[in-house]
Design a protein around this motif. Sequence first.
Motif, short mmCIF file in Angstrom:
data_model
loop_
_atom_site.label_atom_id
_atom_site.label_comp_id
_atom_site.label_asym_id
_atom_site.label_seq_id
_atom_site.Cartn_x
_atom_site.Cartn_y
_atom_site.Cartn_z
N ARG A 19 36.26 -13.17 25.47
CA ARG A 19 35.33 -12.06 25.34
C ARG A 19 36.07 -10.79 24.93
O ARG A 19 37.26 -10.65 25.19
CB ARG A 19 34.60 -11.81 26.66
N VAL A 51 27.38 -4.78 22.65
CA VAL A 51 27.32 -5.40 23.98
C VAL A 51 25.90 -5.88 24.25
O VAL A 51 24.93 -5.17 24.02
CB VAL A 51 27.75 -4.36 25.06
N ASN A 52 25.76 -7.12 24.70
CA ASN A 52 24.47 -7.73 25.03
C ASN A 52 23.47 -7.66 23.88
O ASN A 52 22.27 -7.51 24.08
CB ASN A 52 23.87 -7.07 26.28
N PHE A 102 30.73 -0.36 20.04
CA PHE A 102 30.89 -1.31 21.13
C PHE A 102 29.62 -1.36 21.98
O PHE A 102 29.12 -2.43 22.30
CB PHE A 102 32.09 -0.94 22.01
N ARG A 103 29.08 -0.19 22.32
CA ARG A 103 27.86 -0.14 23.12
C ARG A 103 26.70 -0.84 22.41
O ARG A 103 25.87 -1.48 23.03
CB ARG A 103 27.49 1.31 23.45
N GLU A 153 36.48 -6.92 25.66
CA GLU A 153 36.22 -5.89 26.67
C GLU A 153 36.53 -4.53 26.08
O GLU A 153 37.29 -4.41 25.13
CB GLU A 153 37.10 -6.10 27.93
N TRP A 154 35.96 -3.50 26.67
CA TRP A 154 36.22 -2.14 26.20
C TRP A 154 37.62 -1.68 26.58
O TRP A 154 38.28 -1.01 25.82
CB TRP A 154 35.17 -1.17 26.77
N HIS A 163 30.44 -3.98 30.35
CA HIS A 163 30.02 -5.28 29.82
C HIS A 163 31.01 -5.76 28.77
O HIS A 163 31.86 -5.02 28.30
CB HIS A 163 28.61 -5.18 29.22
N THR A 164 30.87 -7.03 28.40
CA THR A 164 31.76 -7.61 27.40
C THR A 164 30.94 -8.18 26.24
O THR A 164 29.73 -8.34 26.34
CB THR A 164 32.60 -8.75 28.01
N ILE A 165 31.64 -8.49 25.16
CA ILE A 165 31.00 -9.09 23.98
C ILE A 165 31.52 -10.51 23.85
O ILE A 165 32.73 -10.73 23.69
CB ILE A 165 31.31 -8.28 22.71
N SER A 167 24.04 -1.51 27.76
CA SER A 167 25.06 -1.01 26.83
C SER A 167 26.26 -0.38 27.54
O SER A 167 26.97 0.41 26.95
CB SER A 167 24.44 0.02 25.88
#
Length: 136
Positions: free
Chosen positions: A132, A11-12, A7-8, A134-135, A95-97, A91
């Motif tokens: 999006r 992200v971004n 995930f990290r 989210e974690w 944050h979201t993807i 990261s």
Amino acid sequence: KELERVFRYMVNFDKKQPMYEEIERLKAQRKEIEGLFRSKGRGNLSRNSKANQKMQTTSKYANLSEDRLNQEHKQLTRRIDDLQKSISKLSQLTHTISADALASILKHLKHEIPRPKLEKMIWEIDEDLDGRIEWD
């Protein structure tokens, strides 16, 4: 832990990808300098390696003094560290993807998915329906 790491990484991704590429380029330059120099035990770089004589004639760093090479090495290391810190900030789990970011990641992995299918994948796990990932 592994899922968090993935995930990290995702992200971004669009913002981080050029940084990853620059880090690789800078590491190659730093390695080139290190190829010209060998450590003498105290972190100092030395030009004494006979194995690197060929590299010394073809390297863009070959004509630089030892002091200048040390400065270049330190600058490259600082820039790599700065980029890695920037990537770390981008990261965060807060944050979201987005669909765009996920599309970029999949394209980078050479596994492109049509946009509607991608949006459906996100929709299936998107609890707040903001489009999006989210974690939380």
